[in-house]
Design a protein around this motif. Structure first.
Motif, mmCIF file in Angstrom:
data_model
loop_
_atom_site.group_PDB
_atom_site.id
_atom_site.type_symbol
_atom_site.label_atom_id
_atom_site.label_comp_id
_atom_site.label_asym_id
_atom_site.label_seq_id
_atom_site.Cartn_x
_atom_site.Cartn_y
_atom_site.Cartn_z
ATOM 1 N N TYR A 56 31.435 -18.796 0.288
ATOM 2 C CA TYR A 56 30.588 -19.732 0.059
ATOM 3 C C TYR A 56 31.054 -21.197 -0.377
ATOM 4 N N ASN A 57 32.140 -21.501 -0.403
ATOM 5 C CA ASN A 57 32.845 -22.545 -0.332
ATOM 6 C C ASN A 57 34.332 -22.387 -0.149
ATOM 7 N N PHE A 58 34.771 -22.572 1.034
ATOM 8 C CA PHE A 58 36.112 -22.179 1.558
ATOM 9 C C PHE A 58 37.180 -23.327 0.870
ATOM 10 N N SER B 39 24.141 -33.162 6.102
ATOM 11 C CA SER B 39 25.420 -32.521 5.693
ATOM 12 C C SER B 39 26.137 -33.324 4.748
ATOM 13 N N VAL B 40 26.467 -32.549 3.630
ATOM 14 C CA VAL B 40 26.661 -33.023 2.495
ATOM 15 C C VAL B 40 28.337 -32.569 1.906
ATOM 16 N N LEU B 41 28.962 -33.668 1.820
ATOM 17 C CA LEU B 41 30.278 -33.780 1.362
ATOM 18 C C LEU B 41 30.568 -32.866 -0.111
ATOM 19 N N ARG B 42 31.640 -32.615 -0.056
ATOM 20 C CA ARG B 42 32.325 -32.063 -1.336
ATOM 21 C C ARG B 42 31.391 -30.659 -1.930
ATOM 22 N N VAL C 147 27.704 -25.843 8.709
ATOM 23 C CA VAL C 147 27.102 -26.925 9.135
ATOM 24 C C VAL C 147 26.994 -26.927 10.739
ATOM 25 N N ALA C 148 28.165 -26.417 11.204
ATOM 26 C CA ALA C 148 28.142 -26.261 12.701
ATOM 27 C C ALA C 148 27.121 -25.468 13.343
ATOM 28 N N VAL D 82 16.512 -29.914 5.939
ATOM 29 C CA VAL D 82 17.615 -29.283 6.177
ATOM 30 C C VAL D 82 19.028 -29.780 5.468
ATOM 31 N N TYR D 83 19.613 -29.026 4.731
ATOM 32 C CA TYR D 83 20.703 -29.599 3.969
ATOM 33 C C TYR D 83 21.763 -28.445 3.923
ATOM 34 N N ASN D 84 23.059 -28.793 4.332
ATOM 35 C CA ASN D 84 24.155 -27.846 4.228
ATOM 36 C C ASN D 84 25.327 -28.299 3.638
ATOM 37 N N GLY D 85 26.260 -28.058 2.804
ATOM 38 C CA GLY D 85 27.445 -28.350 2.470
ATOM 39 C C GLY D 85 28.439 -28.103 3.482
#
Length: 388
Positions: free
Chosen positions: A223-225, A357-360, A311-312, A300-303
């Motif tokens: 969920y957050n590598f 696409s959201v950083l951090r 994101v890909a 639509v939003y992705n970390g």
């Protein structure tokens, strides 16, 4: 079906001056009353401390424990397992029935801009709920000011997410070429199963793929590598299970005077099992129908550190959508999302579709990068509202 409504604390004359956001949790089988509310976007955290970036600062919030039998929701029939939702179609019908009753109870919300947000599998539920609600509004059986949906780390097209796993791990130097090839073989089997609509076999293969990744990497947080972890670490999303179960079944149950017969569970295994064959089904067709038939905004939003709903994969299914804006979308360029002179992400917008696409951030953007999430909400939900 259990629901929990919070009125905005924004500096407005009346709460009806701000939109209403419905929040749907994923899993399937996770209740929004606990996870979304106390761990992500509600006014308080598990320590009952005020959350600085609560969405309540600017919006009204409605948390729904769904599907039925999740969280504090329950069946009155002793044969409840026979009535558990088996697909997002079932879930959509239940949610439409709920919102009709809710709007009859709170008629003032019929004219308030309404948005449906869903996270992970909750995003699939949000898409189906949105489509069914749009149709009811169109035929005049429900009156609502339905404006849009928010899909956060949403498992919209599993085939596009799983086929990215090996490449992501290889690009980051986490696996070698031999391991890459091993993972790709499993991914191709998943892809073939989904193409053949053998979703039961696809979800079993997906479990095999995750097990293989665990063995090869000796532990990553799906969920957050970017998070610290090892072979024995739980993903961050599961680390709060025990404390949240205790909190909801003691502090909250007592505060809300909920029957002792109802047990709140972090994830309902029976609900998950009932929806097992639905998990790997795509809902891209419903997204296309919303884009082609309505003016409903799709946010639509992705970390960028989300591995499981990467994101890909999101970029891939968005690229392949069959809709009136397809050519324009695929020719559009990304724009910068900046907050207080800090780059927080990138976005693309065409007609009523936008992708951030959201950083951090990983699977839960509201937890990992609340400043970016707040800016996204202001951009997309408050453009037509005088913001104070």
């Amino acid at each position: 079906m259990f629901w929990w409504l919070f009125f905005t604390t924004a500096n407005v004359t009346n709460y009806t001056e701000r939109p209403l956001i419905i929040w749907l949790q994923g899993g399937p089988g996770m209740p929004s009353s606990g996870y979304g509310n106390f761990l992500e976007i509600g006014p308080l955290d598990l320590n009952l401390k005020i959350r600085e970036h609560t969405w309540l600062n600017n919006f009204n919030l409605l948390f729904i424990d769904n599907p039925a039998d999740v969280g504090f929701s329950y069946f009155t029939s002793p044969e409840s397992n026979k009535r558990l939702a088996k697909s997002v179609d079932d879930i959509g019908r239940d949610l439409v029935s709920f919102i009709r009753k809710f709007l009859n109870l709170f008629e003032q919300f019929r004219t308030v801009p309404l948005y449906i947000f869903g996270e992970s599998y909750g995003g699939k539920m949000a898409v189906e709920f949105a489509y069914q609600l749009y149709k009811k509004i169109e035929n005049g059986t429900i009156t609502a000011n339905f404006r849009g949906i928010g899909l956060g780390g949403a498992y919209i097209s599993p085939i596009d997410y799983t086929k990215q796993y090996a490449q992501i791990l290889y690009n980051f130097g986490i696996v070698d070429r031999k391991s890459f090839d091993k993972l790709v073989k499993i991914q191709r089997k998943i892809e073939n199963s989904i193409i053949k609509k053998n979703y039961h076999y696809a979800i079993k293969l997906e479990a095999n793929l995750v097990s293989a990744i665990d063995e090869i990497t000796r532990g990553i947080d799906y969920y957050n590598f970017d998070r610290e972890c090892n072979a024995t670490s739980l993903p961050n999303v599961l680390r709060f299970e025990n404390v949240t179960n205790s909190f909801m079944n003691n502090v909250i149950k007592e505060s809300l005077n909920i029957s002792e017969n109802i047990t709140w569970k972090y994830i309902n295994a029976d609900v998950y099992e009932a929806l097992y064959n639905d998990i790997m089904k795509p809902v891209t067709t419903r997204v296309e129908e919303l884009l082609n038939q309505s003016d409903v905004k799709i946010i639509v939003y992705n970390g960028v550190f989300d591995f499981i709903v990467n994101v890909a994969g999101t970029a891939e299914w968005l690229k392949n959508l069959s809709w009136i804006g397809r050519e324009e979308w695929n020719n559009a360029t990304n724009q910068l999302l900046q907050v207080n002179f800090t780059n927080e992400g990138y976005f693309k917008r065409v007609r009523n579709l936008v992708f951030y696409s959201v950083l951090r951030a990983g699977h839960s953007v509201p937890i990992d990068n609340p400043a970016a999430m707040e800016e996204i909400l202001k951009n997309e939900l408050l453009k037509d509202v005088e913001f104070t």
